[in-house]
Design a protein around this motif. Sequence first.
Motif, PDB file in Angstrom:
ATOM      1  N   SER B  15       0.834  -1.202   0.000  1.00  0.00           N
ATOM      2  CA  SER B  15       0.000   0.000   0.000  1.00  0.00           C
ATOM      3  C   SER B  15       0.869   1.252   0.000  1.00  0.00           C
ATOM      4  O   SER B  15       0.471   2.300  -0.488  1.00  0.00           O
ATOM      5  CB  SER B  15      -0.955   0.006   1.201  1.00  0.00           C
ATOM      6  N   THR B  16       2.105   1.147   0.497  1.00  0.00           N
ATOM      7  CA  THR B  16       3.045   2.272   0.431  1.00  0.00           C
ATOM      8  C   THR B  16       3.280   2.653  -1.031  1.00  0.00           C
ATOM      9  O   THR B  16       3.350   3.819  -1.395  1.00  0.00           O
ATOM     10  CB  THR B  16       4.419   1.882   1.020  1.00  0.00           C
ATOM     11  N   MET B  17       3.410   1.594  -1.850  1.00  0.00           N
ATOM     12  CA  MET B  17       3.668   1.825  -3.267  1.00  0.00           C
ATOM     13  C   MET B  17       2.518   2.593  -3.913  1.00  0.00           C
ATOM     14  O   MET B  17       2.736   3.519  -4.687  1.00  0.00           O
ATOM     15  CB  MET B  17       3.868   0.465  -3.957  1.00  0.00           C
ATOM     16  N   TYR B  18       1.272   2.215  -3.589  1.00  0.00           N
ATOM     17  CA  TYR B  18       0.133   2.949  -4.159  1.00  0.00           C
ATOM     18  C   TYR B  18       0.173   4.399  -3.695  1.00  0.00           C
ATOM     19  O   TYR B  18      -0.062   5.327  -4.456  1.00  0.00           O
ATOM     20  CB  TYR B  18      -1.186   2.285  -3.751  1.00  0.00           C
ATOM     21  N   GLY B  19       0.484   4.573  -2.420  1.00  0.00           N
ATOM     22  CA  GLY B  19       0.551   5.924  -1.884  1.00  0.00           C
ATOM     23  C   GLY B  19       1.576   6.761  -2.613  1.00  0.00           C
ATOM     24  O   GLY B  19       1.296   7.882  -3.046  1.00  0.00           O
ATOM     25  N   SER B  20       2.768   6.208  -2.827  1.00  0.00           N
ATOM     26  CA  SER B  20       3.791   7.055  -3.440  1.00  0.00           C
ATOM     27  C   SER B  20       3.538   7.208  -4.943  1.00  0.00           C
ATOM     28  O   SER B  20       3.877   8.237  -5.514  1.00  0.00           O
ATOM     29  CB  SER B  20       5.199   6.554  -3.121  1.00  0.00           C
ATOM     30  N   THR B  21       2.919   6.212  -5.589  1.00  0.00           N
ATOM     31  CA  THR B  21       2.530   6.409  -6.991  1.00  0.00           C
ATOM     32  C   THR B  21       1.616   7.617  -7.103  1.00  0.00           C
ATOM     33  O   THR B  21       1.811   8.495  -7.956  1.00  0.00           O
ATOM     34  CB  THR B  21       1.802   5.164  -7.537  1.00  0.00           C
ATOM     35  N   VAL B  22       0.600   7.666  -6.235  1.00  0.00           N
ATOM     36  CA  VAL B  22      -0.343   8.786  -6.287  1.00  0.00           C
ATOM     37  C   VAL B  22       0.373  10.095  -6.012  1.00  0.00           C
ATOM     38  O   VAL B  22       0.145  11.100  -6.691  1.00  0.00           O
ATOM     39  CB  VAL B  22      -1.509   8.570  -5.297  1.00  0.00           C
ATOM     40  N   ARG B  23       1.289  10.088  -5.045  1.00  0.00           N
ATOM     41  CA  ARG B  23       1.988  11.327  -4.712  1.00  0.00           C
ATOM     42  C   ARG B  23       2.828  11.836  -5.895  1.00  0.00           C
ATOM     43  O   ARG B  23       2.838  13.013  -6.190  1.00  0.00           O
ATOM     44  CB  ARG B  23       2.885  11.123  -3.481  1.00  0.00           C
ATOM     45  N   PHE B  24       3.517  10.917  -6.545  1.00  0.00           N
ATOM     46  CA  PHE B  24       4.313  11.338  -7.701  1.00  0.00           C
ATOM     47  C   PHE B  24       3.429  11.691  -8.896  1.00  0.00           C
ATOM     48  O   PHE B  24       3.689  12.643  -9.624  1.00  0.00           O
ATOM     49  CB  PHE B  24       5.309  10.240  -8.103  1.00  0.00           C
ATOM     50  N   ALA B  25       2.388  10.883  -9.090  1.00  0.00           N
ATOM     51  CA  ALA B  25       1.515  11.106 -10.240  1.00  0.00           C
ATOM     52  C   ALA B  25       0.794  12.448 -10.140  1.00  0.00           C
ATOM     53  O   ALA B  25       0.591  13.127 -11.142  1.00  0.00           O
ATOM     54  CB  ALA B  25       0.502   9.974 -10.372  1.00  0.00           C
ATOM     55  N   ALA B  26       0.443  12.850  -8.898  1.00  0.00           N
ATOM     56  CA  ALA B  26      -0.358  14.068  -8.735  1.00  0.00           C
ATOM     57  C   ALA B  26       0.341  15.269  -9.362  1.00  0.00           C
ATOM     58  O   ALA B  26      -0.280  16.059 -10.088  1.00  0.00           O
ATOM     59  CB  ALA B  26      -0.610  14.323  -7.250  1.00  0.00           C
ATOM     60  N   LEU B  27       1.628  15.378  -9.115  1.00  0.00           N
ATOM     61  CA  LEU B  27       2.393  16.479  -9.697  1.00  0.00           C
ATOM     62  C   LEU B  27       2.248  16.462 -11.226  1.00  0.00           C
ATOM     63  O   LEU B  27       1.987  17.483 -11.859  1.00  0.00           O
ATOM     64  CB  LEU B  27       3.869  16.342  -9.306  1.00  0.00           C
ATOM     65  N   LEU B  28       2.401  15.263 -11.772  1.00  0.00           N
ATOM     66  CA  LEU B  28       2.326  15.143 -13.227  1.00  0.00           C
ATOM     67  C   LEU B  28       0.923  15.444 -13.747  1.00  0.00           C
ATOM     68  O   LEU B  28       0.749  16.066 -14.784  1.00  0.00           O
ATOM     69  CB  LEU B  28       2.745  13.723 -13.656  1.00  0.00           C
ATOM     70  N   VAL B  29      -0.098  15.001 -13.008  1.00  0.00           N
ATOM     71  CA  VAL B  29      -1.471  15.205 -13.472  1.00  0.00           C
ATOM     72  C   VAL B  29      -1.826  16.697 -13.484  1.00  0.00           C
ATOM     73  O   VAL B  29      -2.417  17.193 -14.450  1.00  0.00           O
ATOM     74  CB  VAL B  29      -2.487  14.407 -12.634  1.00  0.00           C
ATOM     75  N   PHE B  30      -1.448  17.403 -12.414  1.00  0.00           N
ATOM     76  CA  PHE B  30      -1.707  18.858 -12.401  1.00  0.00           C
ATOM     77  C   PHE B  30      -1.115  19.500 -13.653  1.00  0.00           C
ATOM     78  O   PHE B  30      -1.793  20.203 -14.401  1.00  0.00           O
ATOM     79  CB  PHE B  30      -1.040  19.520 -11.173  1.00  0.00           C
ATOM     80  N   ALA B  31       0.170  19.238 -13.875  1.00  0.00           N
ATOM     81  CA  ALA B  31       0.852  19.887 -14.990  1.00  0.00           C
ATOM     82  C   ALA B  31       0.328  19.390 -16.331  1.00  0.00           C
ATOM     83  O   ALA B  31       0.108  20.175 -17.260  1.00  0.00           O
ATOM     84  CB  ALA B  31       2.354  19.641 -14.888  1.00  0.00           C
ATOM     85  N   LEU B 154      -7.155  18.902  -4.716  1.00  0.00           N
ATOM     86  CA  LEU B 154      -7.543  19.889  -5.743  1.00  0.00           C
ATOM     87  C   LEU B 154      -7.681  19.217  -7.118  1.00  0.00           C
ATOM     88  O   LEU B 154      -8.379  19.693  -7.997  1.00  0.00           O
ATOM     89  CB  LEU B 154      -6.491  21.001  -5.841  1.00  0.00           C
ATOM     90  N   LEU B 155      -6.966  18.100  -7.259  1.00  0.00           N
ATOM     91  CA  LEU B 155      -7.049  17.367  -8.526  1.00  0.00           C
ATOM     92  C   LEU B 155      -8.463  16.906  -8.837  1.00  0.00           C
ATOM     93  O   LEU B 155      -8.878  16.898  -9.990  1.00  0.00           O
ATOM     94  CB  LEU B 155      -6.163  16.116  -8.449  1.00  0.00           C
TER      95      LEU B 155
END
Lengths: 495, 311
Positions: B15-31, B154-155
Motif C-alpha cells: 500500500s506504500t507503493m500505491y501511496g507514493s505512486t499517487v503522490r508522484f503522479a499528482a504532480l504530473l497530473v496537475f501539470a 484539488l485534482l
Amino acid sequence: MLGENGAGKSTLMKILIGLIQPDEGSINVHGNAVRIADPITASDLGIAMVHQHYSLVEQLTVWENVVLGEPSRLNRADACARVVALSERYGLGVDPLAGVSRLTAGQRQRVEIIKCLRREPRIIVFDEPTSVLTPAESEQLFSVLRRVVIDEGRAVALVSHKLDEILHATDEITIMRRGRVVDRLTTGTATAAGLAQSMVGRPVSLRSEAAAFGSIETITQSVDAAPVSDRPDGADASPAGPHAAAEMPVVLDVRNITVIGVDGHRLLDDLSITVHAGEIVGLAGVEGNGQRALGDLLASLVAPVSGSVVVGGKAINAGRPGALSAAGVGIIPEDRHDSGCVLDLSVAENLVLADLDKVSRRGVLNRRALEARAIELMDAFDIQARSPHAPMRSLSGGNQQRVVLARELSAHPRVLVAAQPTRGLDVGAIEYMSERLRRAARDGVGILLISTELEEVLTLSDRVCVIHAGRIVGEMRRDDIDLERLGMLLGGMAA
Amino acid sequence: MIAFAGAIGDVLTSSTMYGSTVRFAALLVFAATGEWVAEKAGTMNISVEAMILTGSFTAAIGSYLGHSVWIGLVFGMLGGLLVSLIQANMSHRLGSNQFVVGLTLNVLAVGLTAYLNAKINPTVTKAGAIKIPLLSRIPLVGGALFGQTWLLYLLFPLIPFAWWLVYRTRWGLEVRSVGESPQAVDVSGIDVNKRRRQSVYFCGLCSGVAGAYLTIGQVGSFGTDGVSGRGIIALAAVILGGWTLKGTVGAAVVFGFFDALRFALPALGHTVNPQLLATLPYAMALTTMLLFAHRGRQPSALTRPFVRGLT
C-alpha cells in the motif's frame, strides 16, 4: 468578378473581409467610408464571405462550426434547431450533427453557406464557389444564390474565372487583370469570346480554353459551339500523328505494377501502361482511382510491391529515391505547392533545383551561372517575375507552373509525366501549357498526361487510357474515340 | 527472473507503493492537465517545466512570507502564471518560435530559482494530511487516494473542470478549433493568438499548482532539482494519452508509478543500481513518445504559428 488566376480577385475580396489591409484607397459600404480591420468588423458591417477553403474546422461537427465565432453561450439544441431551420429555408439538406470531416466538398460548402447566412449579411462574397462542385451541385448553388438576391434583397459578389457561370449567374460583370479593373459591363451585353479576350488581354485559342469552361452543361455547349468552328485548323493534332508515334520506340513501359497504400488498400492493381517517344498518352479517370499513386510512383515517391518500370529499355528500381528522375523521367506533380516547387526559394533557385551540377563546382554554387541559366529559362518559357531572385511565392499559379515545366523540360527528359498540369490555371495559362506539351511531344518526348479534365485529355492525347480502381480498364486511339464507351469506362463499367 | 517477479509482486501488494505512486503522479497530473489544454489550442508548451519549477519556488516564498499554506498556493500559481505570460506573449503575440522561448525559459528558471533560493533561503510551512472518512479506509488504494495532503485533493475538481471547460464551453470550442484550423477560426471572427495565449495561461496556473503541491504538499522545502524534467514527462503524458484528457491522466499515473518505483524497490529490499533506477521514468517517457507519437490524432495545427493574411 472575373479574372485569371493571379489577377487579384481573391486579394480584393480578402481586403473586403478584413484579412488583408489595403495600403491605399477607401471602401464605402452603404455610402459610408469604412475601415475594415478584421473579420469581426466586416461581419458587423454586414459583409460575409463563403470561402474557397479554410473556413471549416474538420474535427468539429456541423453545428459547432456554424456557431463558431458567435458571442453567445454554447447551446447545442438551440444551435441545431437554427441549422435545421436555415437548411430547410434554402433547401440545403444539412445535418447539424454530422462531422465535417466526413462531408463531401459540396456538403461542406452548404455548411459554409449556412454559417454565412445565419448572420443575416447584406453583402455576401462567394470566392470560386464551384471549383470543387459537381455540375448538379453548382446548379443548386446558383438557385440558392438567386433566392438570396431576388427574394431577400441581399447583394452577392461572385468571384470566378469560369466564363460560363459568370454569364449564367450574374447581372453585372467586373473584369480584373494584373491587379486592375479592365472592364465593367452588364451581363446581358456580354459574350463569352469578348469576356475571355478582356480577361486575358488578347485573343485566345478557344479550343484549349475548353478546359476552363466549367461545369454547367447547357452553358458550356452554347459557349463552346461558336468558338470551336473557327479554331485554327489542325492546331490540336500532334504533328507526328498517332500512327507515326506507334512506330517510335517505347520510352516508358510500366508493367503489372501494384502499389499498396498505408491502410492496406490497393492503390494500383496490376496496372500496365506504355508511352512511345513523341506520343501524348492521356490517362482519363474519375479523381481518386489511382492517378495520384501512379504520379507518385513515377516520381519515385512510393515503391511498388510488384511489377516493373522500364525506361528507354532499361529496368529501373522505381522505389529508390531519384531513380526515375535519373533515368530521364520528368514530372509535373499534381500539387505544385506541395511537391512541385519550393515556395520560399527564389525563381532562379527553383529553376535549377533539379540539375545543380550545371551551376555548381565541387558543391559550391556559382551565383553568376545560376542567374544566367535562370534568365535563359525565364525567357524561353515566358515566365513573368520581377526578377530571377523574386520568391516563388510571389508568382501567380500559371507562372509557378511554368517554372516547374521549364525545370523539367530543360533537363531533356525522355518521358514527361504531367499530372493535372492545368488544374487551377486560367485560360491563358492552360493554352500555354497545352501548346508546350504538344511541342515537347513533337521533339520526341513521350508524354503521359494524367488528368481528370476529360476535355483536356481528349484535346491533347494521341491515345487515351482509362483508369478505374487502380487498373487500366480500356484504351482507345484518338481516331476511334467512342464517347459513349469512354463514359462507361470512366464509370467503371466494362465496355 | 524469480527475483524480478517477486519484486513486481511486492510492489503491487504494497500500500506504500500505491501511496507514493499517487503522490508522484499528482504532480504530473496537475501539470499535464494544463499542458493538455495548451496543446489543444496548438502550443507544444515545453516551458511547462519552467512553470512548475518557478511555481514550486514562489510557493516556498509565499509560505515563508505569509506563514500560510494558502498564500504559498496563491504564490505558486502566480509563479506559474508569470512564466506562462512570457511564453504566451513571446510566441503568440511577438511571433517568436515557441520552442526557442520554452527552452530558454527552462534554462533560465533553473538558474534564477537556484540563485534566489540561495539568497533568500525560505523556510516552508508544509500542508498537513487530511484523511477523508470512510473513503480512506478502502484497502490498498484508500490511503493512497484519500489519506493525502489536502493540496492533492484539488485534482479531483480540476480534472472534470478542465474537461467541461474544453468540451462544454464556447471558450473550449474556440480553443479546440484554434488548435485544429486557425485560418478557419480567424475568418469566423475569433482572435486566434488570444485564445492560444489564454490556454497557455491556464497551463501556467495548473503548473503553478503542481509546483506548490511539490513544495508545500510533499517535500516541505524548495529543492533546486525538485522538478528535474517532470514537466517534460507531463508533456510526454499528453502525447501518450493521445490528446484526450482521460488518456493524459492515465499516462501521468503510469509515469508516476515508475517514478515511485525508484524509491519503492530499495525500500522493499530489492537492490537495483540507483543511478539506473533514476533514469527509469525518463527512459519510459522517451520510449512511449517513440512508440505512440503518431498513435493519437494530434491537433492539426499543433506547433504551427498563426499569422493572418495571404496563405
